[in-house]
Design a protein around this motif. Structure first.
Motif, PDB file in Angstrom:
ATOM      1  N   GLU A 243       0.823  -1.208   0.000  1.00  0.00           N
ATOM      2  CA  GLU A 243       0.000   0.000   0.000  1.00  0.00           C
ATOM      3  C   GLU A 243       0.857   1.259   0.000  1.00  0.00           C
ATOM      4  O   GLU A 243       0.541   2.250  -0.674  1.00  0.00           O
ATOM      5  CB  GLU A 243      -0.921   0.007   1.228  1.00  0.00           C
ATOM      6  CG  GLU A 243      -2.027  -1.031   1.190  1.00  0.00           C
ATOM      7  CD  GLU A 243      -1.513  -2.444   1.448  1.00  0.00           C
ATOM      8  OE1 GLU A 243      -0.394  -2.600   1.998  1.00  0.00           O
ATOM      9  OE2 GLU A 243      -2.216  -3.396   1.063  1.00  0.00           O
TER      10      GLU A 243
ATOM     11  N   LEU B  37       2.327   1.826  -3.571  1.00  0.00           N
ATOM     12  CA  LEU B  37       1.349   2.239  -4.577  1.00  0.00           C
ATOM     13  C   LEU B  37       1.026   3.720  -4.515  1.00  0.00           C
ATOM     14  O   LEU B  37       0.446   4.271  -5.456  1.00  0.00           O
ATOM     15  CB  LEU B  37       0.053   1.424  -4.410  1.00  0.00           C
ATOM     16  CG  LEU B  37       0.154  -0.074  -4.705  1.00  0.00           C
ATOM     17  CD1 LEU B  37      -1.173  -0.753  -4.424  1.00  0.00           C
ATOM     18  CD2 LEU B  37       0.588  -0.324  -6.145  1.00  0.00           C
ATOM     19  N   ASN B  38       1.408   4.386  -3.456  1.00  0.00           N
ATOM     20  CA  ASN B  38       1.021   5.786  -3.264  1.00  0.00           C
ATOM     21  C   ASN B  38       2.180   6.770  -3.290  1.00  0.00           C
ATOM     22  O   ASN B  38       2.032   7.918  -2.864  1.00  0.00           O
ATOM     23  CB  ASN B  38       0.266   5.931  -1.928  1.00  0.00           C
ATOM     24  CG  ASN B  38      -1.068   5.221  -1.936  1.00  0.00           C
ATOM     25  OD1 ASN B  38      -1.878   5.425  -2.827  1.00  0.00           O
ATOM     26  ND2 ASN B  38      -1.300   4.368  -0.939  1.00  0.00           N
TER      27      ASN B  38
ATOM     28  N   LEU C 138       4.375  -7.262  -5.845  1.00  0.00           N
ATOM     29  CA  LEU C 138       3.358  -6.335  -5.346  1.00  0.00           C
ATOM     30  C   LEU C 138       1.947  -6.799  -5.664  1.00  0.00           C
ATOM     31  O   LEU C 138       0.972  -6.115  -5.349  1.00  0.00           O
ATOM     32  CB  LEU C 138       3.600  -4.944  -5.938  1.00  0.00           C
ATOM     33  CG  LEU C 138       4.956  -4.302  -5.600  1.00  0.00           C
ATOM     34  CD1 LEU C 138       5.106  -2.965  -6.304  1.00  0.00           C
ATOM     35  CD2 LEU C 138       5.114  -4.133  -4.090  1.00  0.00           C
TER      36      LEU C 138
ATOM     37  N   ILE D 108       0.362  -7.037  -8.532  1.00  0.00           N
ATOM     38  CA  ILE D 108      -0.357  -6.222  -9.508  1.00  0.00           C
ATOM     39  C   ILE D 108      -0.085  -6.802 -10.886  1.00  0.00           C
ATOM     40  O   ILE D 108       0.922  -7.477 -11.105  1.00  0.00           O
ATOM     41  CB  ILE D 108       0.058  -4.737  -9.452  1.00  0.00           C
ATOM     42  CG1 ILE D 108       1.566  -4.584  -9.685  1.00  0.00           C
ATOM     43  CG2 ILE D 108      -0.343  -4.116  -8.123  1.00  0.00           C
ATOM     44  CD1 ILE D 108       2.042  -3.141  -9.698  1.00  0.00           C
TER      45      ILE D 108
ATOM     46  N   ASP E 212       3.375  -2.972 -14.130  1.00  0.00           N
ATOM     47  CA  ASP E 212       3.852  -1.791 -13.412  1.00  0.00           C
ATOM     48  C   ASP E 212       3.147  -0.500 -13.825  1.00  0.00           C
ATOM     49  O   ASP E 212       3.464   0.574 -13.320  1.00  0.00           O
ATOM     50  CB  ASP E 212       5.374  -1.646 -13.544  1.00  0.00           C
ATOM     51  CG  ASP E 212       5.842  -1.524 -14.988  1.00  0.00           C
ATOM     52  OD1 ASP E 212       5.012  -1.181 -15.847  1.00  0.00           O
ATOM     53  OD2 ASP E 212       7.026  -1.781 -15.251  1.00  0.00           O
TER      54      ASP E 212
ATOM     55  N   LYS F 211       0.330   0.246 -12.973  1.00  0.00           N
ATOM     56  CA  LYS F 211      -0.433   0.661 -11.799  1.00  0.00           C
ATOM     57  C   LYS F 211       0.427   1.400 -10.775  1.00  0.00           C
ATOM     58  O   LYS F 211      -0.087   1.899  -9.782  1.00  0.00           O
ATOM     59  CB  LYS F 211      -1.098  -0.563 -11.160  1.00  0.00           C
ATOM     60  CG  LYS F 211      -2.162  -1.204 -12.052  1.00  0.00           C
ATOM     61  CD  LYS F 211      -2.868  -2.328 -11.333  1.00  0.00           C
ATOM     62  CE  LYS F 211      -3.956  -2.925 -12.224  1.00  0.00           C
ATOM     63  NZ  LYS F 211      -4.690  -4.029 -11.559  1.00  0.00           N
ATOM     64  N   LEU F 212       1.715   1.428 -11.001  1.00  0.00           N
ATOM     65  CA  LEU F 212       2.626   2.154 -10.117  1.00  0.00           C
ATOM     66  C   LEU F 212       2.823   3.570 -10.626  1.00  0.00           C
ATOM     67  O   LEU F 212       2.714   3.847 -11.822  1.00  0.00           O
ATOM     68  CB  LEU F 212       3.975   1.439 -10.049  1.00  0.00           C
ATOM     69  CG  LEU F 212       3.968  -0.005  -9.534  1.00  0.00           C
ATOM     70  CD1 LEU F 212       5.368  -0.598  -9.625  1.00  0.00           C
ATOM     71  CD2 LEU F 212       3.455  -0.067  -8.103  1.00  0.00           C
TER      72      LEU F 212
END
Length: 292
Positions: A185, A188-189, A208, A210, A213, A215-216
């Motif tokens: 978490e 991701l932010n 991670l 997902i 990447d 989404k990163l």
């Protein structure tokens, strides 16, 4: 094409001046000028933009310069290897190495091997795994110390007893720096600076959980850490890397936090399958097999 002409071309490209290159090569300026014009005719394109005091390379000239360096370098290495083929105590071993905890292998291993074979010399090349693999594939270097994963079908390798921990580098004033570990978490932010190797980025995405990447929040990629750490110092982003890479080039004000769950990766010494080496390199590989 005569290899000598390629050497002449590289000298002209380096000096940016026919007269200076001719002096360096110990030939006359008219002879060198004629050689370069003949080369352009043979290549069927202009290689230089000629000024009054300086010449610069055209786009095709830059391409030829890159290829010529590879050709001349590979020829020189081949000649050197052949010259040392019958000398069991001499020769050159060329090794690429990623900048991780595995860098620690070289001082100890080279010291031990040199004690047995003091005439052997070494060429060391530091880069990321992609650059090292490319040089192995082309024959520019004999072998490389690589972080896993690697394309095992292409290489023979020795697994090394060096394992590195993945995590994130950040400013020590960042609130995340007080944490013992960094979570999915958290990652991701935050804006990330990630390794450029596709195979490593895919592995990170898998860690991670997902799909990819995308989404990163990736703002940059890196091959070696130095420049990316400067970005971290300016609070521009967070670097994903192995702890060992940071340990050998620590910068003041930065802090490494490992992933949770823990992510550990190994290292291998790899070389191209079915490659034939000079005596020194063959002995070096056998030495490592005995050690590890």
């Amino acid at each position: 094409m005569d290899i000598r002409v390629l050497r002449y071309f590289l000298a002209v490209a380096s000096e940016g001046n026919i007269t200076k290159a001719a002096e360096k090569l110990h030939i006359t300026q008219p002879t060198l000028s004629r050689q370069m014009m003949d080369l352009e005719e043979e290549m069927g394109t202009s290689l230089f933009i000629r000024g009054k005091k300086q010449i610069i390379l055209t786009d095709n000239g830059i391409l030829l310069q890159q290829r010529a360096k590879e050709i001349v370098g590979l020829l020189d290495k081949t000649k050197r290897d052949i010259a040392n083929e019958d000398d069991l105590v001499g020769g050159v071993v060329s090794i690429g190495c990623v900048e991780t905890i595995a860098s620690q292998i070289l001082p100890n291993v080279l010291k031990q091997f040199s004690a047995e074979h003091p005439m052997v010399k070494y060429e060391l090349y530091s880069a990321d795994g992609d650059d090292i693999r490319e040089k192995i594939d082309r024959g520019d270097i004999d072998m490389g110390i690589l972080i896993e994963p690697i394309e095992a079908a292409k290489y023979d390798y020795i697994r090394l007893p060096y394992y590195d921990q993945w995590g994130v580098i950040m400013k020590d004033t960042n609130p995340l720096a007080s944490k013992e570990t960094i979570s999915v978490e958290d990652v991701l932010n935050i804006p990330l600076i990630v390794p450029r190797r596709t195979i490593v980025r895919e592995e990170i995405a898998k860690w991670l959980d997902i799909s990819d990447d995308d989404k990163l929040h990736i703002i940059a990629s890196h091959n070696l850490l130095t420049n990316s750490l400067l970005l971290v110092q300016e609070d521009i982003g967070f670097v994903i890397c192995v702890k060992g890479a940071f340990a050998i080039r620590k910068m003041k004000g930065l802090h490494f936090v490992p992933f949770s769950p823990e992510r550990i990766t190994g290292h291998v010494l790899a070389w191209k399958k079915n490659a034939r080496f000079n005596s020194a390199t063959s002995l070096f590989i056998q030495f490592l097999k005995n050690v590890y």
